[in-house]
Design a protein around this motif. Structure first.
Motif, PDB file in Angstrom:
ATOM      1  N   ARG A  18      62.467  31.972  38.599  1.00  0.00           N
ATOM      2  CA  ARG A  18      63.286  30.785  38.037  1.00  0.00           C
ATOM      3  C   ARG A  18      62.959  30.554  36.580  1.00  0.00           C
ATOM      4  O   ARG A  18      63.868  30.189  35.757  1.00  0.00           O
ATOM      5  CB  ARG A  18      63.060  29.487  38.833  1.00  0.00           C
ATOM      6  CG  ARG A  18      63.508  29.600  40.192  1.00  0.00           C
ATOM      7  CD  ARG A  18      63.302  28.488  40.960  1.00  0.00           C
ATOM      8  NE  ARG A  18      64.173  28.324  42.457  1.00  0.00           N
ATOM      9  CZ  ARG A  18      64.149  27.626  43.280  1.00  0.00           C
ATOM     10  NH1 ARG A  18      63.532  26.343  43.033  1.00  0.00           N
ATOM     11  NH2 ARG A  18      64.679  27.858  44.453  1.00  0.00           N
ATOM     12  N   GLY A  19      61.713  30.880  36.153  1.00  0.00           N
ATOM     13  CA  GLY A  19      61.602  30.431  34.768  1.00  0.00           C
ATOM     14  C   GLY A  19      62.279  31.338  33.691  1.00  0.00           C
ATOM     15  O   GLY A  19      62.706  31.060  32.566  1.00  0.00           O
ATOM     16  N   ARG A  20      62.285  32.539  34.053  1.00  0.00           N
ATOM     17  CA  ARG A  20      62.861  33.559  33.448  1.00  0.00           C
ATOM     18  C   ARG A  20      64.448  33.404  33.476  1.00  0.00           C
ATOM     19  O   ARG A  20      65.014  33.599  32.365  1.00  0.00           O
ATOM     20  CB  ARG A  20      62.456  35.108  33.797  1.00  0.00           C
ATOM     21  CG  ARG A  20      61.226  35.379  33.809  1.00  0.00           C
ATOM     22  CD  ARG A  20      61.055  35.814  32.301  1.00  0.00           C
ATOM     23  NE  ARG A  20      59.531  35.895  31.882  1.00  0.00           N
ATOM     24  CZ  ARG A  20      58.885  35.946  30.884  1.00  0.00           C
ATOM     25  NH1 ARG A  20      59.603  35.558  29.641  1.00  0.00           N
ATOM     26  NH2 ARG A  20      57.758  36.308  30.474  1.00  0.00           N
ATOM     27  N   VAL A  21      64.951  33.184  34.595  1.00  0.00           N
ATOM     28  CA  VAL A  21      66.379  32.998  34.491  1.00  0.00           C
ATOM     29  C   VAL A  21      66.842  31.840  33.707  1.00  0.00           C
ATOM     30  O   VAL A  21      67.856  31.885  33.155  1.00  0.00           O
ATOM     31  CB  VAL A  21      66.748  32.853  36.292  1.00  0.00           C
ATOM     32  CG1 VAL A  21      68.090  32.287  36.433  1.00  0.00           C
ATOM     33  CG2 VAL A  21      66.632  33.884  37.053  1.00  0.00           C
ATOM     34  N   VAL A  22      66.072  30.574  33.836  1.00  0.00           N
ATOM     35  CA  VAL A  22      66.537  29.404  33.059  1.00  0.00           C
ATOM     36  C   VAL A  22      66.391  29.841  31.383  1.00  0.00           C
ATOM     37  O   VAL A  22      67.406  29.776  30.495  1.00  0.00           O
ATOM     38  CB  VAL A  22      65.642  28.400  33.118  1.00  0.00           C
ATOM     39  CG1 VAL A  22      65.802  27.190  32.246  1.00  0.00           C
ATOM     40  CG2 VAL A  22      65.906  27.841  34.490  1.00  0.00           C
ATOM     41  N   GLU A  23      65.531  30.793  31.244  1.00  0.00           N
ATOM     42  CA  GLU A  23      65.119  31.284  29.864  1.00  0.00           C
ATOM     43  C   GLU A  23      66.179  32.132  29.484  1.00  0.00           C
ATOM     44  O   GLU A  23      66.847  32.161  28.461  1.00  0.00           O
ATOM     45  CB  GLU A  23      63.695  31.874  29.820  1.00  0.00           C
ATOM     46  CG  GLU A  23      63.359  32.330  28.428  1.00  0.00           C
ATOM     47  CD  GLU A  23      62.269  33.004  28.311  1.00  0.00           C
ATOM     48  OE1 GLU A  23      62.044  34.119  27.883  1.00  0.00           O
ATOM     49  OE2 GLU A  23      61.094  32.387  28.985  1.00  0.00           O
ATOM     50  N   SER A  24      66.520  33.204  30.131  1.00  0.00           N
ATOM     51  CA  SER A  24      67.583  34.021  29.959  1.00  0.00           C
ATOM     52  C   SER A  24      68.914  33.484  29.970  1.00  0.00           C
ATOM     53  O   SER A  24      69.800  33.609  28.945  1.00  0.00           O
ATOM     54  CB  SER A  24      67.464  35.146  31.007  1.00  0.00           C
ATOM     55  OG  SER A  24      66.375  35.858  31.062  1.00  0.00           O
ATOM     56  N   ALA A  25      69.191  32.547  30.726  1.00  0.00           N
ATOM     57  CA  ALA A  25      70.636  31.801  30.747  1.00  0.00           C
ATOM     58  C   ALA A  25      70.871  30.860  29.499  1.00  0.00           C
ATOM     59  O   ALA A  25      71.895  31.127  28.921  1.00  0.00           O
ATOM     60  CB  ALA A  25      70.707  31.083  31.979  1.00  0.00           C
ATOM     61  N   LEU A  26      69.597  30.279  29.207  1.00  0.00           N
ATOM     62  CA  LEU A  26      69.960  29.828  27.753  1.00  0.00           C
ATOM     63  C   LEU A  26      70.146  30.499  26.765  1.00  0.00           C
ATOM     64  O   LEU A  26      70.724  30.199  25.572  1.00  0.00           O
ATOM     65  CB  LEU A  26      68.612  28.547  27.503  1.00  0.00           C
ATOM     66  CG  LEU A  26      68.468  27.533  28.497  1.00  0.00           C
ATOM     67  CD1 LEU A  26      67.113  26.660  28.333  1.00  0.00           C
ATOM     68  CD2 LEU A  26      69.623  26.443  28.266  1.00  0.00           C
ATOM     69  N   ARG A  27      69.313  31.633  26.557  1.00  0.00           N
ATOM     70  CA  ARG A  27      69.285  32.587  25.466  1.00  0.00           C
ATOM     71  C   ARG A  27      70.705  33.146  25.502  1.00  0.00           C
ATOM     72  O   ARG A  27      71.393  33.172  24.266  1.00  0.00           O
ATOM     73  CB  ARG A  27      68.385  33.864  25.727  1.00  0.00           C
ATOM     74  CG  ARG A  27      68.102  34.579  24.464  1.00  0.00           C
ATOM     75  CD  ARG A  27      67.069  35.674  24.983  1.00  0.00           C
ATOM     76  NE  ARG A  27      65.949  35.308  24.795  1.00  0.00           N
ATOM     77  CZ  ARG A  27      65.080  35.154  26.086  1.00  0.00           C
ATOM     78  NH1 ARG A  27      65.493  35.484  27.127  1.00  0.00           N
ATOM     79  NH2 ARG A  27      63.756  34.928  25.958  1.00  0.00           N
ATOM     80  N   GLU A  28      71.313  33.670  26.551  1.00  0.00           N
ATOM     81  CA  GLU A  28      72.468  34.137  26.522  1.00  0.00           C
ATOM     82  C   GLU A  28      73.725  33.261  26.091  1.00  0.00           C
ATOM     83  O   GLU A  28      74.464  33.362  25.358  1.00  0.00           O
ATOM     84  CB  GLU A  28      72.828  34.566  28.003  1.00  0.00           C
ATOM     85  CG  GLU A  28      72.278  35.792  28.342  1.00  0.00           C
ATOM     86  CD  GLU A  28      72.492  37.180  27.139  1.00  0.00           C
ATOM     87  OE1 GLU A  28      73.528  37.168  26.923  1.00  0.00           O
ATOM     88  OE2 GLU A  28      71.531  37.619  26.730  1.00  0.00           O
ATOM     89  N   ALA A  29      73.536  31.812  26.440  1.00  0.00           N
ATOM     90  CA  ALA A  29      74.559  30.591  26.219  1.00  0.00           C
ATOM     91  C   ALA A  29      74.502  30.481  24.527  1.00  0.00           C
ATOM     92  O   ALA A  29      75.629  30.512  24.098  1.00  0.00           O
ATOM     93  CB  ALA A  29      74.093  29.475  26.795  1.00  0.00           C
TER      94      ALA A  29
END
Length: 82
Positions: A18-29
């Motif tokens: 979950r941490g990596r998913v949240v981080e990746s989603a914010l980075r991509e946004a």
């Protein structure tokens, strides 16, 4: 469907990542402009509640993105995207 997902959140944010998913989603946004430069991000407590994850998960994601230069912390204003 062979998998029995109890919530969509579990499908999108698999346990253990979950941490990596949240981080990746914010980075991509931020990268693709869905989160424009200067946008104020919600508090870690608020975003964690919205996503159904621990506050620490969001705090770590925010810290990593700040270290990478995607976010800027401003006293009294929270975090802003760059």
């Amino acid at each position: 469907m062979s998998a029995n997902w109890s919530t969509l959140r579990e499908l999108l944010l698999p346990p253990g990542s979950r941490g990596r998913v949240v981080e990746s989603a914010l980075r991509e946004a931020i990268r693709d402009g869905r989160l424009p430069a200067g946008s104020r991000l919600p508090s870690s407590r608020d975003l964690a509640a919205q996503l159904g994850v621990a506050r620490g998960t969001v705090t770590l994601a925010y810290a990593q993105l700040t270290a990478e230069g995607y976010l800027v912390a401003q006293a009294g204003s929270g975090l802003l995207s760059t």
